[in-house]
Design a protein around this motif. Structure first.
Motif, PDB file in Angstrom:
ATOM      1  N   GLY A 180      24.998 -10.306  76.190  1.00 49.51           N
ATOM      2  CA  GLY A 180      24.707  -8.876  76.115  1.00 49.51           C
ATOM      3  C   GLY A 180      25.936  -7.988  76.137  1.00 49.51           C
ATOM      4  N   LYS A 181      27.126  -8.597  76.205  1.00 52.12           N
ATOM      5  CA  LYS A 181      28.368  -7.821  76.288  1.00 52.12           C
ATOM      6  C   LYS A 181      29.035  -7.666  74.922  1.00 52.12           C
ATOM      7  CE  LYS A 181      28.253  -7.725  80.864  1.00 52.12           C
ATOM      8  NZ  LYS A 181      27.979  -6.492  81.621  1.00 52.12           N
ATOM      9  N   LYS A 182      29.864  -6.634  74.826  1.00 55.47           N
ATOM     10  CA  LYS A 182      30.649  -6.407  73.606  1.00 55.47           C
ATOM     11  C   LYS A 182      31.935  -7.222  73.712  1.00 55.47           C
ATOM     12  CE  LYS A 182      28.949  -1.681  72.926  1.00 55.47           C
ATOM     13  NZ  LYS A 182      29.327  -0.248  72.926  1.00 55.47           N
ATOM     14  N   VAL A 183      32.044  -8.233  72.871  1.00 54.27           N
ATOM     15  CA  VAL A 183      33.189  -9.144  72.925  1.00 54.27           C
ATOM     16  C   VAL A 183      33.992  -9.033  71.632  1.00 54.27           C
ATOM     17  CG1 VAL A 183      33.923 -11.543  73.177  1.00 54.27           C
ATOM     18  CG2 VAL A 183      31.924 -10.724  74.434  1.00 54.27           C
ATOM     19  N   GLY A 184      35.283  -8.785  71.759  1.00 55.12           N
ATOM     20  CA  GLY A 184      36.143  -8.618  70.594  1.00 55.12           C
ATOM     21  C   GLY A 184      36.978  -9.843  70.288  1.00 55.12           C
ATOM     22  N   ALA A 185      37.353  -9.989  69.016  1.00 51.32           N
ATOM     23  CA  ALA A 185      38.238 -11.071  68.579  1.00 51.32           C
ATOM     24  C   ALA A 185      38.822 -10.699  67.224  1.00 51.32           C
ATOM     25  CB  ALA A 185      37.489 -12.393  68.473  1.00 51.32           C
ATOM     26  N   GLN A 186      39.908 -11.354  66.859  1.00 52.02           N
ATOM     27  CA  GLN A 186      40.516 -11.103  65.550  1.00 52.02           C
ATOM     28  C   GLN A 186      39.670 -11.711  64.443  1.00 52.02           C
ATOM     29  OE1 GLN A 186      44.404 -12.840  64.855  1.00 52.02           O
ATOM     30  NE2 GLN A 186      44.906 -11.298  63.338  1.00 52.02           N
ATOM     31  N   SER A 187      39.516 -10.964  63.360  1.00 54.16           N
ATOM     32  CA  SER A 187      38.743 -11.425  62.211  1.00 54.16           C
ATOM     33  C   SER A 187      39.334 -12.706  61.625  1.00 54.16           C
ATOM     34  CB  SER A 187      38.733 -10.324  61.137  1.00 54.16           C
ATOM     35  OG  SER A 187      38.072 -10.747  59.981  1.00 54.16           O
ATOM     36  N   GLU A 229      25.275 -15.962  69.889  1.00 52.56           N
ATOM     37  CA  GLU A 229      24.192 -15.110  69.407  1.00 52.56           C
ATOM     38  C   GLU A 229      23.639 -14.192  70.497  1.00 52.56           C
ATOM     39  OE1 GLU A 229      21.405 -17.815  67.637  1.00 52.56           O
ATOM     40  OE2 GLU A 229      22.655 -18.121  65.838  1.00 52.56           O
ATOM     41  N   SER A 230      23.993 -14.485  71.761  1.00 56.80           N
ATOM     42  CA  SER A 230      23.536 -13.635  72.866  1.00 56.80           C
ATOM     43  C   SER A 230      24.463 -12.443  73.110  1.00 56.80           C
ATOM     44  CB  SER A 230      23.426 -14.452  74.158  1.00 56.80           C
ATOM     45  OG  SER A 230      24.707 -14.676  74.725  1.00 56.80           O
ATOM     46  N   LEU A 231      25.616 -12.419  72.413  1.00 57.26           N
ATOM     47  CA  LEU A 231      26.537 -11.297  72.569  1.00 57.26           C
ATOM     48  C   LEU A 231      25.888 -10.023  72.043  1.00 57.26           C
ATOM     49  CD1 LEU A 231      29.889 -12.875  71.288  1.00 57.26           C
ATOM     50  CD2 LEU A 231      28.989 -12.851  73.619  1.00 57.26           C
ATOM     51  N   SER A 232      26.350  -8.891  72.516  1.00 63.52           N
ATOM     52  CA  SER A 232      25.847  -7.611  72.022  1.00 63.52           C
ATOM     53  C   SER A 232      26.022  -7.544  70.507  1.00 63.52           C
ATOM     54  CB  SER A 232      26.619  -6.463  72.683  1.00 63.52           C
ATOM     55  OG  SER A 232      26.193  -5.221  72.168  1.00 63.52           O
ATOM     56  N   LYS A 247      31.658 -17.571  81.455  1.00 64.95           N
ATOM     57  CA  LYS A 247      31.254 -17.469  80.045  1.00 64.95           C
ATOM     58  C   LYS A 247      29.826 -16.940  79.920  1.00 64.95           C
ATOM     59  CE  LYS A 247      32.319 -20.940  77.205  1.00 64.95           C
ATOM     60  NZ  LYS A 247      32.568 -22.322  76.738  1.00 64.95           N
ATOM     61  N   SER A 248      28.944 -17.394  80.808  1.00 65.40           N
ATOM     62  CA  SER A 248      27.539 -16.976  80.737  1.00 65.40           C
ATOM     63  C   SER A 248      27.372 -15.479  80.937  1.00 65.40           C
ATOM     64  CB  SER A 248      26.716 -17.735  81.776  1.00 65.40           C
ATOM     65  OG  SER A 248      27.231 -17.515  83.077  1.00 65.40           O
ATOM     66  N   ALA A 294      40.813   0.383  76.747  1.00 65.56           N
ATOM     67  CA  ALA A 294      40.186   1.711  76.683  1.00 65.56           C
ATOM     68  C   ALA A 294      38.722   1.689  77.124  1.00 65.56           C
ATOM     69  CB  ALA A 294      40.289   2.259  75.256  1.00 65.56           C
ATOM     70  N   GLY A 295      38.186   0.492  77.375  1.00 65.84           N
ATOM     71  CA  GLY A 295      36.808   0.375  77.832  1.00 65.84           C
ATOM     72  C   GLY A 295      35.768   0.422  76.733  1.00 65.84           C
ATOM     73  N   ARG A 296      36.211   0.303  75.490  1.00 62.73           N
ATOM     74  CA  ARG A 296      35.263   0.350  74.361  1.00 62.73           C
ATOM     75  C   ARG A 296      34.561  -0.989  74.150  1.00 62.73           C
ATOM     76  NH1 ARG A 296      39.240   4.126  72.406  1.00 62.73           N
ATOM     77  NH2 ARG A 296      40.538   2.462  71.564  1.00 62.73           N
ATOM     78  N   ILE A 297      35.172  -2.075  74.635  1.00 63.19           N
ATOM     79  CA  ILE A 297      34.526  -3.391  74.607  1.00 63.19           C
ATOM     80  C   ILE A 297      34.681  -4.009  76.001  1.00 63.19           C
ATOM     81  CG2 ILE A 297      34.796  -3.802  72.128  1.00 63.19           C
ATOM     82  CD1 ILE A 297      37.246  -5.476  72.702  1.00 63.19           C
ATOM     83  N   ASP A 298      33.932  -5.074  76.254  1.00 61.89           N
ATOM     84  CA  ASP A 298      33.881  -5.654  77.599  1.00 61.89           C
ATOM     85  C   ASP A 298      34.814  -6.841  77.809  1.00 61.89           C
ATOM     86  OD1 ASP A 298      31.637  -3.951  78.485  1.00 61.89           O
ATOM     87  OD2 ASP A 298      30.511  -5.087  76.967  1.00 61.89           O
ATOM     88  N   ALA A 299      35.146  -7.539  76.731  1.00 57.36           N
ATOM     89  CA  ALA A 299      35.995  -8.732  76.838  1.00 57.36           C
ATOM     90  C   ALA A 299      36.624  -9.027  75.483  1.00 57.36           C
ATOM     91  CB  ALA A 299      35.178  -9.931  77.305  1.00 57.36           C
ATOM     92  N   VAL A 300      37.672  -9.820  75.507  1.00 55.73           N
ATOM     93  CA  VAL A 300      38.330 -10.286  74.288  1.00 55.73           C
ATOM     94  C   VAL A 300      38.525 -11.792  74.407  1.00 55.73           C
ATOM     95  CG1 VAL A 300      40.481 -10.265  72.941  1.00 55.73           C
ATOM     96  CG2 VAL A 300      39.508  -8.109  73.762  1.00 55.73           C
ATOM     97  N   VAL A 301      38.271 -12.503  73.326  1.00 53.21           N
ATOM     98  CA  VAL A 301      38.601 -13.923  73.250  1.00 53.21           C
ATOM     99  C   VAL A 301      39.792 -14.058  72.300  1.00 53.21           C
ATOM    100  CG1 VAL A 301      37.811 -16.236  72.617  1.00 53.21           C
ATOM    101  CG2 VAL A 301      36.235 -14.642  73.728  1.00 53.21           C
ATOM    102  N   ALA A 302      40.881 -14.640  72.803  1.00 55.31           N
ATOM    103  CA  ALA A 302      42.110 -14.726  72.006  1.00 55.31           C
ATOM    104  C   ALA A 302      42.975 -15.870  72.505  1.00 55.31           C
ATOM    105  CB  ALA A 302      42.877 -13.402  72.092  1.00 55.31           C
TER     106      ALA A 302
END
Length: 254
Positions: free
Chosen positions: A129-136, A152-155, A124-125, A174-182
């Protein structure tokens, strides 16, 4: 003056109509949330929750109609009367309990972190600084927000949100984000379809949760009816049968 007071009193005592009074009920869902409720190649809405809702409908003598909704507006759709249930991997949270009534939990879930297999994110740490995606407006966002410092430390200081989880996972691929939480249930299903060698699910997660059915506030009759149907389905094996169909095992909350 007395007649005005009487009128106001009558308005305040207005009964909330129970869904049990209806012959046809509308289930609101995100139709891209496989394997809970989604459109198959033929455009038909299918899934674990779809089969579950149909079975409950049969037991309650109701015709069930499925309606795709904007997931970020789900509680508004319910409380405005556009749908009768939120039923699609709907996580029970304290915040949501203020807006809707929930049935008893019927499935356990976790908010997991998924990356590409070759990612240097292993904990998790490492998300800092990474781009992390999730559903709105999802429980994934709520779960991340509880870990304020990390979130708050996420990109960009927050998660990158998507209309649905499929879009987030496609951006990851596609490499546009670094991780997804789902939801673990969705992630496992997606990875199975796309290839398990492409992805990595971290050991650490953002917590366990439970799925329930969202019902309008004040409709205790319907909450009780659904809970009773669930209890019957657990006893007679129907819930386990539906779980076996979609997951290959019984993962229901017994």
């Amino acid at each position: 003056m007395g007649s005005i007071s009487f009128t106001l009193l009558a308005c305040n005592k207005k009964e909330i109509k129970s869904v049990m009074d209806k012959n046809e009920v509308i289930v609101g869902l995100d139709d891209a949330f496989a394997p809970m409720g989604f459109k198959n190649e033929s455009g038909e809405i299918v899934g674990f929750d779809v089969d579950l809702a149909k079975e409950v409908g049969d037991r309650l003598g109701k015709k069930v109609v499925f309606q795709a909704i904007d997931w970020s507006m789900k509680e508004s759709e319910l409380n405005n009367g556009n749908i009768d249930f939120i039923w699609n991997g709907y996580t029970i949270t304290e915040e949501r309990k203020e807006k809707v009534n929930f049935s008893e939990a019927y499935l356990n879930n976790k908010q997991v972190i998924v990356t590409l297999a070759n990612s240097d994110i292993n904990a998790k740490s490492d998300l800092s600084g990474k781009k992390v995606g999730a559903q709105s407006e999802s429980s994934a966002i709520e779960a991340m927000e509880k870990d304020t410092e990390l979130y708050e430390s996420l990109s960009g200081g927050e998660a990158i949100t998507f209309e649905d989880n499929n879009q987030a996972l496609m951006d990851l691929e596609a490499g546009r984000i670094d991780a997804v939480v789902a939801d673990e249930i969705l992630v496992k299903y997606y990875i199975k379809l796309k290839g398990e060698d492409k992805f990595k699910v971290l050991t650490e997660d953002f917590g366990s949760e439970e799925y329930g059915v969202g019902i309008r506030k004040g409709d205790a009759e319907t909450v009780e009816a659904i809970n009773n149907a669930f209890e019957e389905m657990k006893k007679d094996g129907k819930m386990a049968e539906i779980s076996q169909k979609w997951f290959g095992e019984d993962i229901t909350d017994n």
